[in-house]
Design an enzyme around this catalytic site. Structure first.
Site, PDB file in Angstrom:
ATOM      1  CG  HIS A   1       5.300   1.980   2.383  1.00 14.76           C
ATOM      2  ND1 HIS A   1       3.952   1.762   2.379  1.00 14.76           N
ATOM      3  CD2 HIS A   1       5.627   2.320   3.650  1.00 14.76           C
ATOM      4  CE1 HIS A   1       3.476   1.963   3.595  1.00 14.76           C
ATOM      5  NE2 HIS A   1       4.475   2.295   4.386  1.00 14.76           N
TER       6      HIS A   1
ATOM      7  CE1 TYR B   1       0.911   0.126   4.501  1.00 12.30           C
ATOM      8  CE2 TYR B   1       0.094  -2.098   4.169  1.00 12.30           C
ATOM      9  CZ  TYR B   1       0.778  -1.177   4.935  1.00 12.30           C
ATOM     10  OH  TYR B   1       1.338  -1.562   6.131  1.00 12.30           O
TER      11      TYR B   1
END
Length: 243
Positions: A215, A165
């Site tokens: 990430h 995400y």
């Protein structure tokens, strides 16, 4: 929704949302009225490249100053400024906020909304696996929740599902693109030695997200660099006095 999996059944979720919105302020805490002047914003990340940058005065001169997570200003004002108008956080990165600062909750998981309810009610919240910070000092009349639909939009269109995400920094930057006329970006990426770390830390090793792959920092930084190249943002890379 790009949340880390639903942690409860839908009826329970609806009950949680209902309780939360009963606790929330009854008015829109985002300024909808637009004045005639250009809205200038500074998005301030936490990169070590801010150290020695002397950007503090430039940052504080913006109309909005957006910070995130455990950002520290005390003792670093010369480089990072001291003004904050919006502060992005999630429970694990929460900190006390000053007066007149908007708390922007980034709900990575449904339990984050329950944490916010407890914060607004000035209660401690014991999660199953760890005790989170709370209550925290924050203005309950200046609370914003980052909408999961906008979260999904960033994940789909901007980070293109690289990483599990988007980072808080990426979400804050895209938020800034949508509310600001002129966007200056500070404290993103690596320092001049190629290290990823927070400016208030002595640690010179890459952040945990660089190891776990939660990430994709490289992909996000490429997007940010491209935005600067086409003139959508002004990117400051930590060289004193120059972009």
């Amino acid at each position: 929704m790009v949340l880390k999996g639903l942690q409860s059944r839908r009826p329970r979720m609806r009950m949680m949302y209902s309780r939360l919105f009963e606790t929330m302020p009854k008015f829109n805490s985002v300024e909808n009225s637009r004045s005639c002047h250009c809205r200038r914003c500074a998005i301030v990340g936490n990169s070590g490249n801010l150290k020695g940058s002397s950007y503090g005065q430039l940052i504080d001169s913006q109309d909005y100053v957006i910070r995130m997570n455990r950002a520290v200003t005390k003792g670093y004002e010369l480089d990072v400024g001291k003004k904050t108008t919006h502060h992005f956080m999630y429970p694990e990165s929460a900190k006390d906020l000053g007066a007149n600062v908007h708390l922007v909750l980034v709900p990575f998981k449904p339990l984050d909304l329950l944490w916010l309810e407890n914060v607004l009610l000035n209660r401690n919240f014991l999660l199953m696996f760890r005790k989170l910070k709370g209550p925290i000092t924050a203005d309950r009349d200046k609370v914003i929740i980052f909408h999961p639909v906008f979260f999904k939009y960033v994940h789909d269109k901007w980070t293109e599902h690289y990483g599990k995400y988007p980072s808080t920094g990426m979400l804050a930057l895209i938020f800034g693109l949508h509310i600001c006329d002129q966007l200056s970006v500070f404290g993103y990426g690596w320092d001049r030695q190629g290290n990823w770390h927070h400016y208030w830390e002595n640690n010179r090793l890459g952040g945990a997200f660089r190891v776990t792959g939660v990430h994709n920092a490289t992909f996000e930084m490429n997007v940010i660099t491209r935005l600067a190249e086409i003139g959508k943002i002004q990117l400051y890379r930590g060289r004193p006095g120059t972009p």
